[in-house]
Design a protein around this motif. Sequence first.
Motif, PDB file in Angstrom:
ATOM      1  N   SER A 271       0.881  -1.163   0.000  1.00 19.38           N
ATOM      2  CA  SER A 271       0.000   0.000   0.000  1.00 19.38           C
ATOM      3  C   SER A 271       0.914   1.207   0.000  1.00 19.38           C
ATOM      4  CB  SER A 271      -0.907   0.004   1.236  1.00 19.38           C
ATOM      5  OG  SER A 271      -0.127   0.112   2.402  1.00 19.38           O
ATOM      6  N   GLY A 272       0.398   2.355  -0.412  1.00 17.55           N
ATOM      7  CA  GLY A 272       1.279   3.507  -0.392  1.00 17.55           C
ATOM      8  C   GLY A 272       0.754   4.687  -1.149  1.00 17.55           C
TER       9      GLY A 272
ATOM     10  N   ASP B   3       0.033  16.695  -6.598  1.00 21.51           N
ATOM     11  CA  ASP B   3      -1.008  15.973  -5.870  1.00 21.51           C
ATOM     12  C   ASP B   3      -0.591  14.525  -5.669  1.00 21.51           C
ATOM     13  OD1 ASP B   3      -2.493  18.272  -5.923  1.00 21.51           O
ATOM     14  OD2 ASP B   3      -3.793  17.633  -7.566  1.00 21.51           O
ATOM     15  N   ILE B   4      -0.724  14.043  -4.460  1.00 18.46           N
ATOM     16  CA  ILE B   4      -0.382  12.659  -4.140  1.00 18.46           C
ATOM     17  C   ILE B   4      -1.646  11.964  -3.656  1.00 18.46           C
ATOM     18  CG2 ILE B   4       0.938  11.156  -2.606  1.00 18.46           C
ATOM     19  CD1 ILE B   4       3.098  13.347  -2.559  1.00 18.46           C
ATOM     20  N   ARG B   5      -1.926  10.815  -4.246  1.00 18.75           N
ATOM     21  CA  ARG B   5      -3.064  10.003  -3.827  1.00 18.75           C
ATOM     22  C   ARG B   5      -2.531   8.855  -2.990  1.00 18.75           C
ATOM     23  NH1 ARG B   5      -6.136   9.689  -9.613  1.00 18.75           N
ATOM     24  NH2 ARG B   5      -6.234  11.931  -9.942  1.00 18.75           N
ATOM     25  N   ARG B   6      -3.270   8.502  -1.936  1.00 16.45           N
ATOM     26  CA  ARG B   6      -2.848   7.424  -1.048  1.00 16.45           C
ATOM     27  C   ARG B   6      -3.945   6.371  -0.944  1.00 16.45           C
ATOM     28  NH1 ARG B   6       1.749   8.200   1.291  1.00 16.45           N
ATOM     29  NH2 ARG B   6       2.638  10.269   1.297  1.00 16.45           N
ATOM     30  N   TRP B   7      -3.492   5.121  -0.816  1.00 14.83           N
ATOM     31  CA  TRP B   7      -4.410   4.002  -0.665  1.00 14.83           C
ATOM     32  C   TRP B   7      -4.027   3.221   0.575  1.00 14.83           C
ATOM     33  CZ3 TRP B   7      -2.712   5.798  -5.272  1.00 14.83           C
ATOM     34  CH2 TRP B   7      -3.672   6.086  -6.220  1.00 14.83           C
ATOM     35  N   ARG B   8      -5.018   2.667   1.250  1.00 13.60           N
ATOM     36  CA  ARG B   8      -4.792   1.784   2.391  1.00 13.60           C
ATOM     37  C   ARG B   8      -5.436   0.443   2.065  1.00 13.60           C
ATOM     38  NH1 ARG B   8      -0.656   2.347   4.317  1.00 13.60           N
ATOM     39  NH2 ARG B   8      -0.333   3.246   6.314  1.00 13.60           N
ATOM     40  N   GLN B   9      -4.906  -0.224   1.074  1.00 12.81           N
ATOM     41  CA  GLN B   9      -5.383  -1.544   0.694  1.00 12.81           C
ATOM     42  C   GLN B   9      -4.212  -2.297   0.093  1.00 12.81           C
ATOM     43  OE1 GLN B   9      -7.979   0.348  -2.359  1.00 12.81           O
ATOM     44  NE2 GLN B   9      -7.466  -1.466  -3.571  1.00 12.81           N
ATOM     45  N   ARG B  10      -4.396  -3.587  -0.104  1.00 16.70           N
ATOM     46  CA  ARG B  10      -3.325  -4.402  -0.649  1.00 16.70           C
ATOM     47  C   ARG B  10      -3.381  -4.411  -2.168  1.00 16.70           C
ATOM     48  NH1 ARG B  10      -3.728  -9.404   3.567  1.00 16.70           N
ATOM     49  NH2 ARG B  10      -3.060  -8.210   5.369  1.00 16.70           N
ATOM     50  N   PHE B  11      -2.209  -4.294  -2.768  1.00 17.32           N
ATOM     51  CA  PHE B  11      -2.052  -4.354  -4.217  1.00 17.32           C
ATOM     52  C   PHE B  11      -0.971  -5.367  -4.559  1.00 17.32           C
ATOM     53  CE2 PHE B  11      -4.491  -0.728  -5.561  1.00 17.32           C
ATOM     54  CZ  PHE B  11      -4.443   0.166  -4.508  1.00 17.32           C
ATOM     55  N   GLU B  12      -0.990  -5.822  -5.774  1.00 12.02           N
ATOM     56  CA  GLU B  12       0.101  -6.611  -6.333  1.00 12.02           C
ATOM     57  C   GLU B  12       0.921  -5.663  -7.205  1.00 12.02           C
ATOM     58  OE1 GLU B  12       2.354 -10.047  -7.109  1.00 12.02           O
ATOM     59  OE2 GLU B  12       0.668  -9.832  -5.738  1.00 12.02           O
ATOM     60  N   ILE B  13       2.235  -5.672  -7.039  1.00 12.38           N
ATOM     61  CA  ILE B  13       3.100  -4.869  -7.907  1.00 12.38           C
ATOM     62  C   ILE B  13       3.235  -5.623  -9.221  1.00 12.38           C
ATOM     63  CG2 ILE B  13       5.396  -3.897  -8.268  1.00 12.38           C
ATOM     64  CD1 ILE B  13       5.661  -3.727  -5.208  1.00 12.38           C
ATOM     65  N   VAL B  14       2.764  -5.010 -10.315  1.00 12.90           N
ATOM     66  CA  VAL B  14       2.882  -5.664 -11.617  1.00 12.90           C
ATOM     67  C   VAL B  14       4.032  -5.088 -12.436  1.00 12.90           C
ATOM     68  CG1 VAL B  14       0.492  -6.430 -11.692  1.00 12.90           C
ATOM     69  CG2 VAL B  14       1.066  -4.198 -12.622  1.00 12.90           C
TER      70      VAL B  14
END
Length: 128
Positions: free
Chosen positions: A3-4, A15-26
Motif C-alpha cells: 500500500s502507499g 497531488d499525491i493520492r494514497r491508498w490503504r489496501q493491498r495491491f500486487e506490484i505488476v
Amino acid sequence: NTSGGERFGEAKGNDIRRWRQRFEIVSLVGTFSRDGGCHLHISLSDAEGKTIGGHLIDGDVFTTVEIVLGTADGISFVREHDDATGYRELVPLQLPAYSTGTWYQWGKQIATTFLLGIAVGSIMQLRK
C-alpha cells in the motif's frame, strides 16, 4: 502486496493520492543514480484486477517484493533542472573510458549492492 502513495503524471501540481489496501506490484521501473537520487514508476493491481500507476512516493510491503536490479556500464544517470519543464530531468552521461576499469567496476558493484539494501530496507519499513 503493498500500500502507499503515488503521484500521477496527469495530476495537477504535486497531488499525491494514497491508498490503504493491498495491491500486487505488476511493474516497477526507474533509476537509481550515484548521487543518491531515485525515480521510480509503479503499476499496481487490486484484488479485482484493476490497475493504477504513477510515481512511487512511498509504501508498505505486506509480504515480499522481488526486485531485479541492472546496471548500465559507462553511463551515469544525473538529474538537471530543465527550464522548459521546471523539473529536474534525467540526463544520461557517458563516463570517460578510465572510469570503467576493474577497480571502478568492483567499487560500483559494492555501492550498488549497498544502495539496493538501503532502498529495499526503506521500502520494507512499516509506517507507524
